[in-house]
Design an enzyme around this catalytic site. Structure first.
Site, PDB file in Angstrom:
ATOM      1  N   LYS A   3      45.811 -42.901 -70.259  1.00  0.00           N
ATOM      2  CA  LYS A   3      45.726 -41.952 -69.132  1.00  0.00           C
ATOM      3  C   LYS A   3      44.403 -42.135 -68.402  1.00  0.00           C
ATOM      4  O   LYS A   3      43.329 -41.984 -68.964  1.00  0.00           O
ATOM      5  CB  LYS A   3      45.849 -40.516 -69.631  1.00  0.00           C
ATOM      6  CG  LYS A   3      46.116 -39.568 -68.476  1.00  0.00           C
ATOM      7  CD  LYS A   3      45.608 -38.163 -68.656  1.00  0.00           C
ATOM      8  CE  LYS A   3      44.170 -37.896 -68.435  1.00  0.00           C
ATOM      9  NZ  LYS A   3      43.711 -37.802 -67.049  1.00  0.00           N
TER      10      LYS A   3
ATOM     11  N   PRO B 169      43.871 -32.134 -65.565  1.00  0.00           N
ATOM     12  CA  PRO B 169      43.715 -32.442 -66.995  1.00  0.00           C
ATOM     13  C   PRO B 169      44.974 -32.212 -67.833  1.00  0.00           C
ATOM     14  O   PRO B 169      45.000 -32.541 -69.005  1.00  0.00           O
ATOM     15  CB  PRO B 169      42.614 -31.461 -67.425  1.00  0.00           C
ATOM     16  CG  PRO B 169      42.745 -30.298 -66.501  1.00  0.00           C
ATOM     17  CD  PRO B 169      43.268 -30.843 -65.199  1.00  0.00           C
TER      18      PRO B 169
ATOM     19  N   GLY C 249      46.498 -35.115 -69.959  1.00  0.00           N
ATOM     20  CA  GLY C 249      45.699 -35.402 -71.153  1.00  0.00           C
ATOM     21  C   GLY C 249      45.913 -34.331 -72.202  1.00  0.00           C
ATOM     22  O   GLY C 249      46.091 -34.629 -73.387  1.00  0.00           O
TER      23      GLY C 249
ATOM     24  N   GLU D 136      34.122 -40.639 -77.880  1.00  0.00           N
ATOM     25  CA  GLU D 136      32.885 -41.169 -77.290  1.00  0.00           C
ATOM     26  C   GLU D 136      32.456 -40.165 -76.239  1.00  0.00           C
ATOM     27  O   GLU D 136      33.120 -40.027 -75.204  1.00  0.00           O
ATOM     28  CB  GLU D 136      33.150 -42.508 -76.576  1.00  0.00           C
ATOM     29  CG  GLU D 136      33.552 -43.632 -77.470  1.00  0.00           C
ATOM     30  CD  GLU D 136      32.373 -44.312 -78.105  1.00  0.00           C
ATOM     31  OE1 GLU D 136      31.253 -43.765 -78.075  1.00  0.00           O
ATOM     32  OE2 GLU D 136      32.567 -45.396 -78.666  1.00  0.00           O
TER      33      GLU D 136
ATOM     34  N   CYS E  11      26.846 -42.798 -69.876  1.00  0.00           N
ATOM     35  CA  CYS E  11      26.594 -41.891 -70.996  1.00  0.00           C
ATOM     36  C   CYS E  11      25.376 -42.293 -71.807  1.00  0.00           C
ATOM     37  O   CYS E  11      24.707 -41.457 -72.381  1.00  0.00           O
ATOM     38  CB  CYS E  11      27.821 -41.871 -71.885  1.00  0.00           C
ATOM     39  SG  CYS E  11      28.384 -43.523 -72.268  1.00  0.00           S
TER      40      CYS E  11
ATOM     41  N   GLU F  48      23.166 -33.011 -70.335  1.00  0.00           N
ATOM     42  CA  GLU F  48      23.464 -34.239 -69.604  1.00  0.00           C
ATOM     43  C   GLU F  48      23.556 -33.938 -68.105  1.00  0.00           C
ATOM     44  O   GLU F  48      24.223 -32.991 -67.703  1.00  0.00           O
ATOM     45  CB  GLU F  48      24.805 -34.764 -70.116  1.00  0.00           C
ATOM     46  CG  GLU F  48      25.175 -36.108 -69.574  1.00  0.00           C
ATOM     47  CD  GLU F  48      26.440 -36.639 -70.233  1.00  0.00           C
ATOM     48  OE1 GLU F  48      27.446 -35.912 -70.280  1.00  0.00           O
ATOM     49  OE2 GLU F  48      26.405 -37.788 -70.700  1.00  0.00           O
TER      50      GLU F  48
HETATM   51  P1  NAD Z   1      35.713 -35.395 -68.540  1.00  0.00           P
HETATM   52  O1  NAD Z   1      35.442 -35.038 -69.950  1.00  0.00           O
HETATM   53  O2  NAD Z   1      35.663 -34.343 -67.519  1.00  0.00           O
HETATM   54  O3  NAD Z   1      37.172 -36.062 -68.403  1.00  0.00           O
HETATM   55  C1  NAD Z   1      37.527 -37.191 -69.132  1.00  0.00           C
HETATM   56  C2  NAD Z   1      39.044 -37.296 -69.221  1.00  0.00           C
HETATM   57  O4  NAD Z   1      39.561 -36.227 -69.985  1.00  0.00           O
HETATM   58  C3  NAD Z   1      39.752 -37.262 -67.875  1.00  0.00           C
HETATM   59  O5  NAD Z   1      40.788 -38.220 -67.894  1.00  0.00           O
HETATM   60  C4  NAD Z   1      40.318 -35.846 -67.836  1.00  0.00           C
HETATM   61  O6  NAD Z   1      41.481 -35.729 -67.037  1.00  0.00           O
HETATM   62  C5  NAD Z   1      40.662 -35.622 -69.289  1.00  0.00           C
HETATM   63  N1  NAD Z   1      40.722 -34.230 -69.712  1.00  0.00           N
HETATM   64  C6  NAD Z   1      40.086 -33.159 -69.180  1.00  0.00           C
HETATM   65  N2  NAD Z   1      40.379 -32.052 -69.882  1.00  0.00           N
HETATM   66  C7  NAD Z   1      41.218 -32.425 -70.874  1.00  0.00           C
HETATM   67  C8  NAD Z   1      41.847 -31.736 -71.955  1.00  0.00           C
HETATM   68  N3  NAD Z   1      41.677 -30.433 -72.161  1.00  0.00           N
HETATM   69  N4  NAD Z   1      42.626 -32.443 -72.800  1.00  0.00           N
HETATM   70  C9  NAD Z   1      42.783 -33.766 -72.647  1.00  0.00           C
HETATM   71  N5  NAD Z   1      42.213 -34.479 -71.647  1.00  0.00           N
HETATM   72  C10 NAD Z   1      41.431 -33.810 -70.779  1.00  0.00           C
HETATM   73  O7  NAD Z   1      34.688 -36.597 -68.239  1.00  0.00           O
HETATM   74  P2  NAD Z   1      34.338 -37.307 -66.863  1.00  0.00           P
HETATM   75  O8  NAD Z   1      33.661 -36.321 -65.980  1.00  0.00           O
HETATM   76  O9  NAD Z   1      35.510 -38.070 -66.347  1.00  0.00           O
HETATM   77  O10 NAD Z   1      33.273 -38.391 -67.370  1.00  0.00           O
HETATM   78  C11 NAD Z   1      31.943 -38.093 -67.573  1.00  0.00           C
HETATM   79  C12 NAD Z   1      31.632 -37.800 -69.038  1.00  0.00           C
HETATM   80  O11 NAD Z   1      32.056 -38.875 -69.871  1.00  0.00           O
HETATM   81  C13 NAD Z   1      30.153 -37.662 -69.314  1.00  0.00           C
HETATM   82  O12 NAD Z   1      29.919 -36.552 -70.133  1.00  0.00           O
HETATM   83  C14 NAD Z   1      29.788 -38.926 -70.059  1.00  0.00           C
HETATM   84  O13 NAD Z   1      28.688 -38.844 -70.894  1.00  0.00           O
HETATM   85  C15 NAD Z   1      31.033 -39.218 -70.793  1.00  0.00           C
HETATM   86  N6  NAD Z   1      31.107 -40.645 -71.133  1.00  0.00           N
HETATM   87  C16 NAD Z   1      30.858 -41.020 -72.434  1.00  0.00           C
HETATM   88  C17 NAD Z   1      30.883 -42.349 -72.772  1.00  0.00           C
HETATM   89  C18 NAD Z   1      30.630 -42.780 -74.193  1.00  0.00           C
HETATM   90  O14 NAD Z   1      30.997 -43.881 -74.526  1.00  0.00           O
HETATM   91  N7  NAD Z   1      30.025 -41.972 -75.017  1.00  0.00           N
HETATM   92  C19 NAD Z   1      31.169 -43.317 -71.819  1.00  0.00           C
HETATM   93  C20 NAD Z   1      31.418 -42.918 -70.513  1.00  0.00           C
HETATM   94  C21 NAD Z   1      31.387 -41.562 -70.189  1.00  0.00           C
END
Ligand code: NAD
Length: 484
Positions: A180, A215, A218, A256, A290, A387
Site C-alpha cells: 500500500k 489511511p 492501511g 521502521e 527518518c 521529529e
Molecule cells: P505516516 O505514519 O503518516 O503514514 C505512513 C503510512 O501509514 C501511509 O501509507 C498511511 O496511509 C498509513 N497509515 C496511516 N494511518 C494508518 C493506520 N491507522 N493504519 C495503517 N496504516 C496507516 O508517515 P508519513 O507522514 O507518510 O511519513 C513520515 C514518517 O515516516 C516520519 O515519521 C518518518 O520518520 C517515518 N519514516 C521512517 C523511516 C524508517 O526507516 N525508520 C523511513 C522513512 C520514513
C-alpha cells in the site's frame, strides 16, 4: 511534466480499474499533477484474497528457482523504466534529481539484485547437533520458510526505497504481498504495480498494489485475518496504532519509525568540515529523512563558533526546482507538512531557542522552507525531542563527553546518529555508547543494500535490508527424527 493519470490497481495479476481517484499535487509548485487510484474496501478484500490464494495454493513459497527468476525480471524491468520512475519521483515526491541517483531510486533498484543474489546462496536450512534425550538419539534441523501473506505499508518520503526494501526480501523469502502506497506519493507505487503486472512474470496474486487517499486501506490491512505479517515504515504514532490493531490477530509486526538522531562534534573535530556535513545532511530531502541528524551536539565553549560556521554553510545550500541536477534541497511534501514544521520552529523560539538563520516558509509557489538553524536549544525542549521532518537543525551545547552521550541518549527514539572527531577510535567508543540502530563515524556511510537498517527504542522493531532484512520474512521450523 504533463498531467499523469493512473486509475488502476494491481490485484491478482490484473490491472483493475478503481471507480474513484484522488488528485496528487506537485510539491514544488503546489499545482495538481494528476490523479491516482483510490482503493476501497472491496479492493482490499480482493487483494488479500489473491495474496492468500497465491500463498496457500501455489508453489510460490517452495519454488526458489521461480522466485529467483521473478526477482531478476523485476530488476531488469525496473532498469528499463528507470528514467520514467525518476521523473515520477522528482514530480510527486519533490526529490532532488541528484538524490534519485542514490537512495531515492537507483540504489533501491540495485537492492532487488542484492536480494536475488542472496536468494541464490542463502541457507534456508540449518543442522543442529544430534541430541541424546530420553534414551534415544534425535537428528534435528531447522528449516526457514516464508512468514505468509505480508501487508507492506509505505510512507511518502522515499517511496521507491521503502517499497523495494520490503518487496524484494519478502519475495525472496517466499511471501506474497499486498503493498500500500502513501497518499501523498501514489504514482511511484502504482508504476511499480504496472511494471510488475506487465513485465515481470511474477505469478498472479503474489504482488498486489493498492493506493488510497486516506489511511483506511492501511488500517483495514492491519486488522484483516488474511494477513500474517505487517511491514510498516512511517511515523511512530501510526506505528503504535498498527501494533495495537495487529494484536487482535497477533500478526508479526515489523516497524521502521521516526527518529531524532544526534550528530556529536567532539572537541577535536575539524569544525569547518563538520559544519558542512551537518548543514548538508539536515537539508537532504528537506529534512524528510527518518535517519537524518536533526540535533547537533557541540562542546559548550565552541558553541557560538560552530553556530556561525553551520549558518554560513546553510546559506550556501541550493534549494529550488528538484528537477535541476544542481538542486540540493527540494520542497516539503505538502502545505500541511510545511505548517507543521513552521509551528515547531515558532514554538522553539518561544521556548528560548535562538533563531540564527531561516525560520520561514519560502515565498512563491511550492512548499519550500528555508534551511533553519536554532541555537542554544534546551535538550528537553520540543524541538530537541520531537521529529520535525523539515530542514531544521537544533544546536545543543554539552559540557563533556559523558554529557554529550547522555543528551544523545535522552530521546524516545534510537534510529541513527553521527560522531565527528580527530581520533576515529575515540569517536567509535562514543558511538558505541549511543543506543541507536545505525551510526556514522567521521562521515562514514552505513546506508546500503547489505547493511541492516532500523531502530532501537521507539524508532521501531526489526531490521530492513541486509541478511537480517530477509530473515524478517522467514519463520523458523524445527524438525526432529529418531537417529537410530
Ligand atoms: P505516516 O505514519 O503518516 O503514514 C505512513 C503510512 O501509514 C501511509 O501509507 C498511511 O496511509 C498509513 N497509515 C496511516 N494511518 C494508518 C493506520 N491507522 N493504519 C495503517 N496504516 C496507516 O508517515 P508519513 O507522514 O507518510 O511519513 C513520515 C514518517 O515516516 C516520519 O515519521 C518518518 O520518520 C517515518 N519514516 C521512517 C523511516 C524508517 O526507516 N525508520 C523511513 C522513512 C520514513
Amino acid at each position: 511534466m504533463s498531467l499523469f493519470h493512473e486509475d488502476r490497481l494491481l490485484i491478482d495479476g490484473r490491472l483493475v480499474r478503481a471507480e474513484r481517484t484522488f488528485e496528487t499535487v506537485d510539491p514544488s509548485t503546489g499545482k495538481v499533477l494528476g490523479t491516482a487510484s483510490d482503493a476501497d474496501t472491496g479492493h482490499v478484500e480482493a487483494a488479500v484474497t489473491a495474496a492468500r490464494r497465491a500463498f496457500d495454493t501455489t508453489d510460490w513459497m517452495r519454488d526458489r528457482e521461480l522466485r529467483l527468476r521473478c526477482l531478476r525480471s523485476l530488476y531488469d524491468a525496473l532498469h528499463t523504466h528507470r528514467e520514467e520512475l525518476r521523473d515520477l519521483t522528482i514530480a510527486e515526491v519533490g526529490a532532488p534529481r541528484a538524490l534519485t541517483h542514490g537512495p531515492q531510486l537507483d540504489e533501491p533498484i540495485e537492492m532487488v539484485k542484492y536480494y536475488a543474489d542472496l536468494l541464490e546462496h542463502h541457507p534456508f536450512r540449518e543442522e543442529l547437533p544430534v541430541l541424546e534425550s530420553r534414551g534415544r538419539r534425535h537428528r534435528r534441523w531447522i528449516e526457514k520458510e516464508a512468514a505468509g501473506v505480508v501487508a507492506a505499508i509505505l510512507p511518502y518520503n522515499f517511496p521507491n526505497q521503502l517499497a523495494l526494501a520490503k518487496l524484494a526480501p519478502a519475495l525472496a523469502a517466499g511471501c506474497t504481498v499486498v503493498l500500500k502506497g502513501a497518499p501523498d506519493t501514489p504514482w511511484t507505487t502504482l508504476a511499480l504495480g504496472r511494471i510488475i503486472a506487465e513485465e515481470t512474470g511474477i505469478p498472479p496474486g503474489v504482488v498486489n498494489v493498492l493506493t488510497s487517499s486516506g489511511p483506511e486501506t492501511g488500517a483495514l490491512l492491519t486488522t484483516h485475518p488474511g494477513i500474517d505479517m505487517i511491514t510498516f515504515t512511517g511515523s511512530t504514532p501510526v506505528g503504535k496504532a498498527i501494533m495495537a490493531a495487529a494484536s487482535a490477530t497477533l500478526k508479526r509486526v515489523f516497524l521502521e519509525l521516526g527518529g531524532k538522531s544526534a550528530m556529536i562534534l567532539l572537541d577535536d573535530a575539524d569544525l569547518a568540515n563538520a559544519a558542512m556535513f551537518a548543514a548538508f545532511t539536515i537539508c537532504s530531502h528537506s529534512g524528510q529523512g527518518c535517519a537524518l541528524t536533526s540535533r547537533l551536539l557541540v562542546p559548550r565553549e565552541r558553541h557560538d563558533e560552530i553556530v556561525g560556521l553551520v549558518a554560513a554553510m546553510l546559506g550556501k545550500v541550493r534549494y529550488g526546482d528538484p528537477a535541476d541536477p544542481k538542486t540540493h534541497m527540494g520542497p516539503l511534501i505538502s502545505e500541511k507538512q510545511r505548517a507543521k514544521v513552521h509551528g515547531m520552529v515558532e514554538r522553539a523560539v518561544a521556548a528560548g531557542a535562538r533563531l540564527v538563520t531561516g525560520g520561514r516558509p519560502v515565498d512563491g509557489e511550492g512548499f519550500f522552507y528555508e534551511p533553519t538553524l536554532l541555537a542554544g536549544v534546551d535538550p528537553a525542549a520540543e524541538i530537541a525531542q520531537e521529529e520535525v521532518f523539515g530542514p531544521v537543525l537544533a544546536v545543543i551545547a554539552y559540557d563533556d563527553e559523558d554529557d554529550a552521550v547522555r543528551i544523545a541518549n535522552d530521546s524516545v527514539y534510537g534510529l541513527s546518529g553521527a560522531v565527528l572527531g580527530a581520533d576515529a577510535e575515540r569517536a567509535t567508543a562514543v558511538a558505541r555508547r549511543i543506543r541507536s540502530g545505525t551510526f556514522s563515524i567521521n562521515g562514514g556511510n552505513y546506508f546500503a543494500a547489505d547493511a541492516p537498517f532500523g531502530g532501537f527504542k521507539q524508532s521501531g522493531i526489526g531490521r530492513e535490508m541486509g541478511v537480517a532484512g530477509l530473515e524478517e520474512f522467514l519463520e523458523l521450523k524445527t524438525f526432529a527424527v529418531p537417529a537410530d
